[in-house]
Motif scaffolding. Structure first.
Motif, short mmCIF file in Angstrom:
data_model
loop_
_atom_site.label_atom_id
_atom_site.label_comp_id
_atom_site.label_asym_id
_atom_site.label_seq_id
_atom_site.Cartn_x
_atom_site.Cartn_y
_atom_site.Cartn_z
N ASP A 21 2.19 1.71 -19.11
CA ASP A 21 0.88 2.26 -19.47
C ASP A 21 0.69 3.60 -18.76
O ASP A 21 1.46 3.98 -17.89
N GLN A 22 -0.37 4.30 -19.15
CA GLN A 22 -0.71 5.59 -18.56
C GLN A 22 -1.65 5.38 -17.38
O GLN A 22 -2.63 4.65 -17.48
N TRP A 23 -1.36 6.07 -16.25
CA TRP A 23 -2.17 5.98 -15.04
C TRP A 23 -2.50 7.38 -14.57
O TRP A 23 -1.75 8.33 -14.83
N PRO A 24 -3.61 7.56 -13.83
CA PRO A 24 -4.00 8.91 -13.41
C PRO A 24 -2.97 9.56 -12.49
O PRO A 24 -2.41 8.91 -11.61
N GLN A 25 -2.74 10.85 -12.71
CA GLN A 25 -1.89 11.61 -11.80
C GLN A 25 -2.54 11.64 -10.41
O GLN A 25 -3.76 11.70 -10.29
N VAL A 59 5.08 13.59 -9.07
CA VAL A 59 5.54 12.21 -8.91
C VAL A 59 7.00 12.11 -9.33
O VAL A 59 7.53 12.95 -10.05
N ASP A 60 7.67 11.06 -8.87
CA ASP A 60 9.07 10.81 -9.22
C ASP A 60 9.17 10.11 -10.56
O ASP A 60 8.54 9.06 -10.76
N GLY A 61 9.98 10.67 -11.47
CA GLY A 61 10.28 10.02 -12.74
C GLY A 61 9.03 9.66 -13.50
O GLY A 61 7.99 10.25 -13.36
N ASP A 62 9.18 8.64 -14.41
CA ASP A 62 7.94 8.05 -14.90
C ASP A 62 8.03 6.55 -14.69
O ASP A 62 7.62 6.02 -13.68
N VAL A 74 4.45 9.33 -5.31
CA VAL A 74 4.39 10.75 -4.95
C VAL A 74 5.77 11.20 -4.45
O VAL A 74 6.40 10.53 -3.64
N ARG A 75 6.24 12.33 -4.95
CA ARG A 75 7.56 12.84 -4.62
C ARG A 75 7.58 13.46 -3.23
O ARG A 75 6.84 14.40 -2.94
N HIS A 76 8.41 12.93 -2.35
CA HIS A 76 8.52 13.44 -0.98
C HIS A 76 9.07 14.87 -1.00
O HIS A 76 10.06 15.18 -1.66
N GLY A 77 8.42 15.76 -0.24
CA GLY A 77 8.90 17.12 -0.09
C GLY A 77 8.55 18.06 -1.21
O GLY A 77 8.81 19.26 -1.10
N MET A 88 0.84 -1.19 0.00
CA MET A 88 0.00 0.00 0.00
C MET A 88 0.88 1.24 0.00
O MET A 88 1.91 1.28 0.66
N ALA A 89 0.51 2.27 -0.75
CA ALA A 89 1.29 3.50 -0.82
C ALA A 89 1.31 4.20 0.53
O ALA A 89 0.38 4.08 1.33
N GLU A 90 2.37 4.96 0.79
CA GLU A 90 2.55 5.64 2.06
C GLU A 90 1.63 6.85 2.17
O GLU A 90 1.41 7.59 1.20
N SER A 91 1.06 7.08 3.36
CA SER A 91 0.24 8.25 3.61
C SER A 91 1.14 9.43 3.93
O SER A 91 2.03 9.35 4.78
N LEU A 92 0.92 10.56 3.24
CA LEU A 92 1.77 11.73 3.37
C LEU A 92 0.96 12.95 3.81
O LEU A 92 -0.19 13.11 3.41
N PRO A 93 1.56 13.84 4.64
CA PRO A 93 0.89 15.11 4.95
C PRO A 93 1.04 16.06 3.78
O PRO A 93 2.14 16.25 3.24
N VAL A 94 -0.07 16.67 3.37
CA VAL A 94 -0.07 17.58 2.22
C VAL A 94 -0.89 18.81 2.58
O VAL A 94 -2.00 18.69 3.10
N CYS A 95 -0.36 20.00 2.27
CA CYS A 95 -1.10 21.24 2.49
C CYS A 95 -1.67 21.76 1.17
O CYS A 95 -0.96 21.79 0.15
N CYS A 96 -2.92 22.13 1.18
CA CYS A 96 -3.55 22.69 -0.02
C CYS A 96 -2.88 24.02 -0.35
O CYS A 96 -2.79 24.91 0.51
#
Length: 253
Positions: A65-69, A84-87, A35-38, A1-9
């Protein structure tokens, strides 16, 4: 499972906990956008189809393949995108981490949208929802129709000439509006749906691809209009209490 990150709008400064959604490859392996940290999140003011996708490579089968941002809808009305990091290389690392979580295989999750009333318990009498990938405006209508059928509405169909009354989909005791535009849905559209619901004594639901203007969100809460945001996998996410209730209880008796 992907890591949960704090994000500010970036629009209002409100803090969220964001976890990138995990989606199944055609081979069944789960992948999550890395998702790119920082990195600072970005408010999406004008959505384009090309900018809404990221290229990932499955580590199990090697398919690219293409996936949603990774994006979310803030309670202030802003649509927020996370870098996001790289592709393909970044996708391999995230997918490798996700592959260890058997619970994510092989279904698409249905999380509550950030800023909604909270976690929505999964309906007990429904099979897993199978989304329709959105690549065109017509796909948005199809995805919304499929979701309404999954909620339990019968007779869901295209309404015909939308310009006559603003209704895109009809069902048994149901009218729905779908906004595939790349700008947030304005107040007038939400009020138009509510008036149609009152006139036809029907339940309503609104689906938007780019989220809702702040005053539209507030008015929908006052009127009890269920609002959903569509991601590009075709999985609607509830953004207010009325939408949460519709998921919990399905069509009114």
């Amino acid at each position: 499972m992907a890591e949960s990150l704090p994000v500010c709008c970036p629009a209002c400064g409100r803090e969220h906990r964001y976890c990138a959604p995990t989606f199944p490859c055609v081979c069944g392996a789960p992948l999550a956008p890395p998702v790119r940290h920082g990195a600072a999140p970005v408010e999406v003011l004008h959505r384009s189809w090309d900018d809404s996708w990221v290229r990932l490579r499955c580590p199990d089968c090697g398919r690219a393949d293409q996936w949603p941002q990774p994006e979310f809808d803030c309670a202030c009305g802003a649509l927020v995108r996370l870098p996001v990091d790289g592709d393909e290389a970044g996708g391999q690392a995230a997918a490798g981490q996700a592959a260890g979580d058997e619970a994510a295989r092989p279904r698409v999750p249905h999380p509550a949208a950030p800023g909604s009333s909270g976690q929505v318990p999964p309906p007990t009498a429904r099979p897993p929802f199978r989304p329709v990938t959105i690549r065109t405006a017509r796909d948005t209508l199809t995805a919304a129709a499929q979701y309404l059928k999954w909620l339990g509405f019968g007779g869901v169909r295209l309404a015909g000439d939308r310009t006559a009354n603003g209704i895109d989909l009809r069902g048994d005791g149901l009218v729905a509006q779908v906004d595939p535009a790349t700008l947030p849905t304005p107040l007038r559209e939400v009020e138009c749906l509510w008036l149609n619901c009152a006139h036809e004594d029907a339940a309503g639901a609104f689906f938007s691809l780019a989220g809702y203007a702040h005053d539209a969100r507030l008015r929908a809460d006052q009127l009890g209009v269920p609002l959903f945001v569509m991601d590009l996998t075709g999985t609607p996410q509830p953004v207010n209490d009325a939408a949460d209730e519709l998921i919990r209880h399905g069509p009114p008796d």
